[in-house]
Design a protein around this motif. Structure first.
Motif, PDB file in Angstrom:
ATOM      1  N   PRO A 167      80.545  29.172  20.623  1.00 35.10           N
ATOM      2  CA  PRO A 167      79.704  30.286  19.959  1.00 35.10           C
ATOM      3  C   PRO A 167      78.795  30.326  19.762  1.00 35.10           C
ATOM      4  N   ARG A 168      78.405  31.241  19.008  1.00 39.60           N
ATOM      5  CA  ARG A 168      76.277  31.509  18.881  1.00 39.60           C
ATOM      6  C   ARG A 168      76.854  31.540  17.370  1.00 39.60           C
ATOM      7  N   ASN A 169      75.567  30.105  17.052  1.00 45.71           N
ATOM      8  CA  ASN A 169      75.768  30.233  15.033  1.00 45.71           C
ATOM      9  C   ASN A 169      73.677  29.735  15.203  1.00 45.71           C
ATOM     10  N   THR A 170      73.062  30.939  13.726  1.00 40.92           N
ATOM     11  CA  THR A 170      72.104  29.794  14.008  1.00 40.92           C
ATOM     12  C   THR A 170      72.248  28.464  13.583  1.00 40.92           C
ATOM     13  N   ALA A 171      72.677  28.288  12.518  1.00 40.76           N
ATOM     14  CA  ALA A 171      73.166  27.055  12.076  1.00 40.76           C
ATOM     15  C   ALA A 171      73.116  25.346  13.738  1.00 40.76           C
ATOM     16  N   THR A 172      74.155  26.109  14.564  1.00 43.52           N
ATOM     17  CA  THR A 172      73.938  25.446  15.180  1.00 43.52           C
ATOM     18  C   THR A 172      72.453  25.232  15.602  1.00 43.52           C
ATOM     19  N   LEU A 173      71.378  26.375  16.077  1.00 42.19           N
ATOM     20  CA  LEU A 173      70.168  25.831  16.836  1.00 42.19           C
ATOM     21  C   LEU A 173      69.391  24.919  15.486  1.00 42.19           C
ATOM     22  N   THR A 174      69.060  25.473  14.498  1.00 45.49           N
ATOM     23  CA  THR A 174      68.340  24.581  13.376  1.00 45.49           C
ATOM     24  C   THR A 174      68.967  23.158  12.998  1.00 45.49           C
ATOM     25  N   ALA A 175      70.176  23.076  13.580  1.00 47.75           N
ATOM     26  CA  ALA A 175      71.072  21.560  14.055  1.00 47.75           C
ATOM     27  C   ALA A 175      69.653  20.823  14.123  1.00 47.75           C
ATOM     28  N   ILE A 176      69.583  21.958  15.743  1.00 44.81           N
ATOM     29  CA  ILE A 176      68.870  21.273  16.829  1.00 44.81           C
ATOM     30  C   ILE A 176      67.705  20.290  16.546  1.00 44.81           C
ATOM     31  N   CYS A 177      67.062  20.915  15.179  1.00 48.65           N
ATOM     32  CA  CYS A 177      65.819  20.929  14.199  1.00 48.65           C
ATOM     33  C   CYS A 177      65.920  20.280  14.104  1.00 48.65           C
ATOM     34  N   GLU A 187      68.782  35.276  15.278  1.00 44.40           N
ATOM     35  CA  GLU A 187      68.041  33.582  15.569  1.00 44.40           C
ATOM     36  C   GLU A 187      67.285  33.328  15.980  1.00 44.40           C
ATOM     37  N   LYS A 188      66.183  34.551  16.181  1.00 50.97           N
ATOM     38  CA  LYS A 188      64.626  33.967  16.112  1.00 50.97           C
ATOM     39  C   LYS A 188      64.130  33.893  14.365  1.00 50.97           C
ATOM     40  N   ASP A 189      64.839  34.699  13.762  1.00 49.48           N
ATOM     41  CA  ASP A 189      64.109  34.240  12.083  1.00 49.48           C
ATOM     42  C   ASP A 189      64.721  32.989  11.826  1.00 49.48           C
ATOM     43  N   ALA A 190      65.944  32.730  12.098  1.00 54.60           N
ATOM     44  CA  ALA A 190      66.568  31.608  11.575  1.00 54.60           C
ATOM     45  C   ALA A 190      65.552  30.182  11.706  1.00 54.60           C
ATOM     46  N   PHE A 191      65.134  30.320  13.035  1.00 55.21           N
ATOM     47  CA  PHE A 191      64.217  29.188  13.521  1.00 55.21           C
ATOM     48  C   PHE A 191      62.982  29.113  12.609  1.00 55.21           C
ATOM     49  N   LYS A 217      62.314  24.846   7.929  1.00 55.45           N
ATOM     50  CA  LYS A 217      61.369  24.128   7.912  1.00 55.45           C
ATOM     51  C   LYS A 217      61.521  22.884   9.335  1.00 55.45           C
ATOM     52  N   GLN A 218      62.240  21.504   9.383  1.00 56.38           N
ATOM     53  CA  GLN A 218      62.298  20.691  10.500  1.00 56.38           C
ATOM     54  C   GLN A 218      62.022  21.998  11.597  1.00 56.38           C
ATOM     55  N   CYS A 219      62.231  22.953  12.407  1.00 58.36           N
ATOM     56  CA  CYS A 219      61.727  24.364  13.312  1.00 58.36           C
ATOM     57  C   CYS A 219      60.128  24.550  13.065  1.00 58.36           C
ATOM     58  N   GLN A 220      59.528  24.382  11.816  1.00 53.17           N
ATOM     59  CA  GLN A 220      58.265  24.607  12.049  1.00 53.17           C
ATOM     60  C   GLN A 220      57.818  23.330  11.934  1.00 53.17           C
ATOM     61  N   GLU A 221      58.467  22.237  12.006  1.00 55.60           N
ATOM     62  CA  GLU A 221      57.757  20.897  12.111  1.00 55.60           C
ATOM     63  C   GLU A 221      57.802  20.540  13.308  1.00 55.60           C
ATOM     64  N   ILE A 222      58.867  20.750  13.640  1.00 60.97           N
ATOM     65  CA  ILE A 222      59.087  20.646  15.697  1.00 60.97           C
ATOM     66  C   ILE A 222      57.447  21.298  16.570  1.00 60.97           C
ATOM     67  N   SER A 223      57.891  22.907  15.928  1.00 62.99           N
ATOM     68  CA  SER A 223      56.746  23.735  16.645  1.00 62.99           C
ATOM     69  C   SER A 223      55.253  22.813  16.609  1.00 62.99           C
ATOM     70  N   GLU A 224      55.276  22.736  15.087  1.00 68.91           N
ATOM     71  CA  GLU A 224      53.726  22.019  14.838  1.00 68.91           C
ATOM     72  C   GLU A 224      54.145  20.725  15.394  1.00 68.91           C
ATOM     73  N   SER A 225      54.884  20.001  15.678  1.00 63.10           N
ATOM     74  CA  SER A 225      54.498  18.870  16.486  1.00 63.10           C
ATOM     75  C   SER A 225      54.368  18.684  17.722  1.00 63.10           C
ATOM     76  N   MET A 226      55.434  19.445  18.495  1.00 61.24           N
ATOM     77  CA  MET A 226      55.130  19.855  19.830  1.00 61.24           C
ATOM     78  C   MET A 226      54.012  20.717  20.698  1.00 61.24           C
ATOM     79  N   GLY A 227      53.607  21.814  20.101  1.00 58.16           N
ATOM     80  CA  GLY A 227      53.117  22.840  20.319  1.00 58.16           C
ATOM     81  C   GLY A 227      53.770  23.889  21.029  1.00 58.16           C
TER      82      GLY A 227
END
Length: 332
Positions: free
Chosen positions: A205-215, A310-314, A318-328
């Motif tokens: 199922p869709r879940n924003t917590a599942t998305l941010t857990a990847i980060c 889901e886009k807003d949750a990402f 914080k960890q999603c922000q760091e991943i985005s910066e680190s990986m471009g």
């Protein structure tokens, strides 16, 4: 980041005495050593490669990439397994208590005595020379011990967080000849693939917590790698591999101290942007290595699949922000 050196180059030929297939192993000192195809290789000369990623990050293709390290030889000295630690595996109660890391430890040492069934034994990505009939611990141990390189891949599923310090660091530390290959993909693309690809879309199922857990999981791994705590880890960025597969494969082989040549280039030609791909059944399509130009994943497909929530949750995590910066990766 380069991995620990794999200090052997393998050359195969067909012997003329009694038609026996033999090989020559060049050790670190450059000394030649002959052995028959079924001879056991000393554990100190056997190297192990562990591929790990979140599901839908092309970890199966990377396992195939590693397995091609010996594809030029008539008798492959590579033993590779598709997804040990699968829920369909059956292990003894003693091994079950040790969890996935305990199971991977035994596989790394070619000890299958506690593994009664392997879900991925007959998967196309499992390369076991001479494999015949159903799985047996004895057969698996025999072929594993006669291999110069053992490779396997595991995946994290939706909702799971892979903690490098707890789940990888101890295993790598206990096995100095083990190299880990981490495949990193934009978490939103992973999430989007789960919810647009069969059978994942019908399972999770869709879940924003599942998305941010990847980060959370990927940032933990990147932090360890940046600190240089484990030189046995090599990272492959999914988006770069899709765009420049030869460069990605050459980088991987360089880190593993493996020769890269015509056989590997031919595999790349048939795998990435192939003119045509063999038909596969729907249940196996998600794991197919072959990609034509029309099947190359869109890097921004997540924009069409994710909801605004889901886009807003990402973007706010914080960890999603760091991943985005680190990986471009673009944050929004």
């Amino acid at each position: 980041m380069p991995g620990v050196g794999l200090g052997a180059v393998l050359i195969s030929f067909v012997g003329f005495q009694a038609g026996a297939s033999r090989s020559i192993l060049l050790n670190r000192a450059g000394q030649k050593r002959q052995f028959r195809a079924n001879d056991e290789i000393d554990e100190s000369a056997r190297d192990v490669v562990w591929v790990h990623a979140y599901a839908r990050s092309s970890s199966s293709t990377v396992l195939s990439m590693v397995s091609k390290a010996d594809s030029a030889h008539e008798r492959s000295r590579v033993f590779s397994l598709f997804e040990p630690c699968h829920s369909g595996d059956i292990v003894t109660p003693e091994l079950k208590q040790k969890g996935c890391q305990g199971m991977l430890d035994t596989v790394a040492h070619c000890d299958f005595s506690g593994i009664q069934k392997l879900h991925g034994w007959f998967d196309v990505h499992s390369i076991v020379r001479g494999k015949k009939g159903k799985y047996s611990p004895e057969q698996a141990s025999k072929f594993c011990k006669s291999s110069e390189l053992v490779a396997f891949k595991t995946v994290s599923l939706p909702g799971e967080v892979f903690n490098f310090s707890e789940q990888a660091f101890p295993l790598l530390s206990r096995n100095p000849r083990m190299n880990m290959v981490k495949v990193i993909r934009d978490p939103r693309s992973i999430y989007a693939s789960w919810h647009s690809t069969w059978p994942f879309r019908d399972t999770y199922p869709r879940n924003t917590a599942t998305l941010t857990a990847i980060c959370d999981s990927l940032q933990d791994t990147l932090s360890i790698m940046k600190e240089g705590k484990h030189p046995q880890v090599h990272a492959i960025k999914f988006e770069e591999m899709i765009k420049e597969p030869e460069q990605a494969m050459r980088g991987l082989y360089e880190s593993l101290k493996r020769p890269f040549g015509q056989e590997q280039q031919e595999w790349l030609r048939k795998t990435f942007r192939a003119e045509d791909c063999p038909e596969v059944q729907e249940w196996n399509e998600a794991y197919s290595d072959c990609h034509t130009s029309t099947r190359i994943p869109e890097p921004d497909k997540w924009r069409k699949v994710l909801t605004q929530e889901e886009k807003d949750a990402f973007a706010k995590h914080k960890q999603c922000q760091e991943i985005s910066e680190s990986m471009g990766y673009p944050l929004i």
